[in-house]
Design a protein around this motif. Sequence first.
Motif, mmCIF file in Angstrom:
data_model
loop_
_atom_site.group_PDB
_atom_site.id
_atom_site.type_symbol
_atom_site.label_atom_id
_atom_site.label_comp_id
_atom_site.label_asym_id
_atom_site.label_seq_id
_atom_site.Cartn_x
_atom_site.Cartn_y
_atom_site.Cartn_z
ATOM 1 N N SER A 27 -19.507 3.968 6.143
ATOM 2 C CA SER A 27 -19.791 4.791 7.317
ATOM 3 C C SER A 27 -19.547 4.020 8.611
ATOM 4 O O SER A 27 -20.224 3.038 8.900
ATOM 5 C CB SER A 27 -21.252 5.281 7.271
ATOM 6 N N GLY A 28 -18.556 4.454 9.388
ATOM 7 C CA GLY A 28 -18.332 3.938 10.732
ATOM 8 C C GLY A 28 -18.090 2.457 10.825
ATOM 9 O O GLY A 28 -18.561 1.806 11.764
ATOM 10 N N ILE A 29 -17.338 1.884 9.890
ATOM 11 C CA ILE A 29 -17.097 0.443 9.896
ATOM 12 C C ILE A 29 -16.119 0.059 10.993
ATOM 13 O O ILE A 29 -15.052 0.660 11.135
ATOM 14 C CB ILE A 29 -16.530 -0.020 8.536
ATOM 15 N N ARG A 30 -16.486 -0.929 11.782
ATOM 16 C CA ARG A 30 -15.548 -1.522 12.733
ATOM 17 C C ARG A 30 -15.490 -3.020 12.467
ATOM 18 O O ARG A 30 -16.515 -3.675 12.310
ATOM 19 C CB ARG A 30 -15.974 -1.241 14.178
ATOM 20 N N PHE A 31 -14.280 -3.555 12.426
ATOM 21 C CA PHE A 31 -14.096 -4.949 12.027
ATOM 22 C C PHE A 31 -14.608 -5.933 13.068
ATOM 23 O O PHE A 31 -14.685 -7.128 12.808
ATOM 24 C CB PHE A 31 -12.620 -5.225 11.750
ATOM 25 N N SER A 32 -14.941 -5.451 14.253
ATOM 26 C CA SER A 32 -15.418 -6.359 15.295
ATOM 27 C C SER A 32 -16.912 -6.628 15.195
ATOM 28 O O SER A 32 -17.433 -7.494 15.887
ATOM 29 C CB SER A 32 -15.114 -5.769 16.679
ATOM 30 N N GLY A 33 -17.615 -5.898 14.329
ATOM 31 C CA GLY A 33 -19.061 -6.039 14.251
ATOM 32 C C GLY A 33 -19.514 -6.786 13.010
ATOM 33 O O GLY A 33 -18.857 -6.760 11.977
ATOM 34 N N VAL A 34 -20.644 -7.481 13.129
ATOM 35 C CA VAL A 34 -21.245 -8.190 12.005
ATOM 36 C C VAL A 34 -22.266 -7.269 11.349
ATOM 37 O O VAL A 34 -23.046 -6.598 12.031
ATOM 38 C CB VAL A 34 -21.919 -9.497 12.467
ATOM 39 N N ARG A 35 -22.294 -7.229 10.022
ATOM 40 C CA ARG A 35 -23.198 -6.351 9.292
ATOM 41 C C ARG A 35 -24.114 -7.172 8.407
ATOM 42 O O ARG A 35 -23.852 -8.344 8.096
ATOM 43 C CB ARG A 35 -22.393 -5.356 8.444
ATOM 44 N N ASP A 36 -25.221 -6.536 7.990
ATOM 45 C CA ASP A 36 -26.088 -7.176 7.014
ATOM 46 C C ASP A 36 -25.303 -7.406 5.732
ATOM 47 O O ASP A 36 -24.396 -6.634 5.383
ATOM 48 C CB ASP A 36 -27.306 -6.296 6.720
ATOM 49 N N ALA A 37 -25.666 -8.446 5.000
ATOM 50 C CA ALA A 37 -24.909 -8.826 3.798
ATOM 51 C C ALA A 37 -24.781 -7.670 2.816
ATOM 52 O O ALA A 37 -23.725 -7.469 2.212
ATOM 53 C CB ALA A 37 -25.570 -10.033 3.132
ATOM 54 N N ASP A 38 -25.849 -6.889 2.644
ATOM 55 C CA ASP A 38 -25.828 -5.805 1.664
ATOM 56 C C ASP A 38 -24.989 -4.615 2.109
ATOM 57 O O ASP A 38 -24.695 -3.734 1.295
ATOM 58 C CB ASP A 38 -27.256 -5.330 1.373
ATOM 59 N N SER A 39 -24.625 -4.561 3.375
ATOM 60 C CA SER A 39 -23.882 -3.410 3.874
ATOM 61 C C SER A 39 -22.422 -3.720 4.193
ATOM 62 O O SER A 39 -21.705 -2.869 4.703
ATOM 63 C CB SER A 39 -24.561 -2.857 5.137
ATOM 64 N N ILE A 40 -21.970 -4.932 3.875
ATOM 65 C CA ILE A 40 -20.572 -5.292 4.123
ATOM 66 C C ILE A 40 -19.692 -4.647 3.060
ATOM 67 O O ILE A 40 -19.906 -4.866 1.859
ATOM 68 C CB ILE A 40 -20.380 -6.819 4.092
ATOM 69 N N PRO A 41 -18.712 -3.847 3.437
ATOM 70 C CA PRO A 41 -17.859 -3.198 2.437
ATOM 71 C C PRO A 41 -16.950 -4.198 1.729
ATOM 72 O O PRO A 41 -16.526 -5.205 2.312
ATOM 73 C CB PRO A 41 -17.044 -2.194 3.259
ATOM 74 N N LEU A 42 -16.652 -3.891 0.477
ATOM 75 C CA LEU A 42 -15.799 -4.746 -0.348
ATOM 76 C C LEU A 42 -14.489 -4.023 -0.635
ATOM 77 O O LEU A 42 -14.484 -2.941 -1.214
ATOM 78 C CB LEU A 42 -16.503 -5.089 -1.665
ATOM 79 N N LEU A 43 -13.384 -4.632 -0.230
ATOM 80 C CA LEU A 43 -12.050 -4.147 -0.538
ATOM 81 C C LEU A 43 -11.510 -4.955 -1.713
ATOM 82 O O LEU A 43 -11.477 -6.181 -1.658
ATOM 83 C CB LEU A 43 -11.134 -4.309 0.678
ATOM 84 N N THR A 44 -11.104 -4.265 -2.785
ATOM 85 C CA THR A 44 -10.560 -4.940 -3.959
ATOM 86 C C THR A 44 -9.062 -4.690 -4.045
ATOM 87 O O THR A 44 -8.603 -3.550 -3.922
ATOM 88 C CB THR A 44 -11.248 -4.444 -5.242
#
Length: 226
Positions: A27-44
């Motif tokens: 939801s609403g991911i922007r690469f310029s922002g830091v997120r909590d570890a559990d909410s960082i999306p994983l691209l495989t």
Amino acid sequence: LVTGFPLPPSLARDAERNLRGRLERLSGIRFSGVRDADSIPLLTFAVGGAGAQAERGRQLLRALVQPLRAGALRLALVAGTRPRLAARFRKWCKREVGEDWSHVVEILEATSFESYYRRFNSLLERTDALWTKPSELVFYAALGLPLILDDPVGAHERANTRWVLDAGAGVFRPSQARIRQGLERWFADGMLAECARSGYSKLPRGGVRAIAEECSILVNKNLTTG
């Protein structure tokens, strides 16, 4: 049993729960922002086969180095049972991301297919978007896993590409020069989240069960007629 419709019962059973968590991370991911570890999306990134198009992994590392270092994205590179490919991935990670690359990039490798298959399924439970060739892995879109499709090889992969795109379960890869911009736009505007919902709602998940039931019918029929 490993069939041509690779949806393990464990992943199909937990698909709805995994989808809910995936949609939150997409939801609403922007690469310029830091997120909590559990909410960082994983691209495989999983190219499959004999390592064709593996160079794309290096392009991803180069394009995404800033969001990886900033803690806005995580990346998994799938080498499978190919040690030479795993070694190339490690070399590229060190060169493009730095000595501490293992904090933000993981490499999946195994010495046997059985081990690889288990670990790959475990990885997919945590994956939020799957970059792959349009091979048999397109079936995983039915789990609510949005696909980023690389170049198809052969008529069957071109047909798979149409199948996924027509269902709204994935997107075709961005150009090499615009990998970061394309991915960031799809994360930020909800495109990948919508692909996840569409794949889950429109594509079949019962392939393993259907094959097993058909096999049982044929076995019983042969026993009866024999």
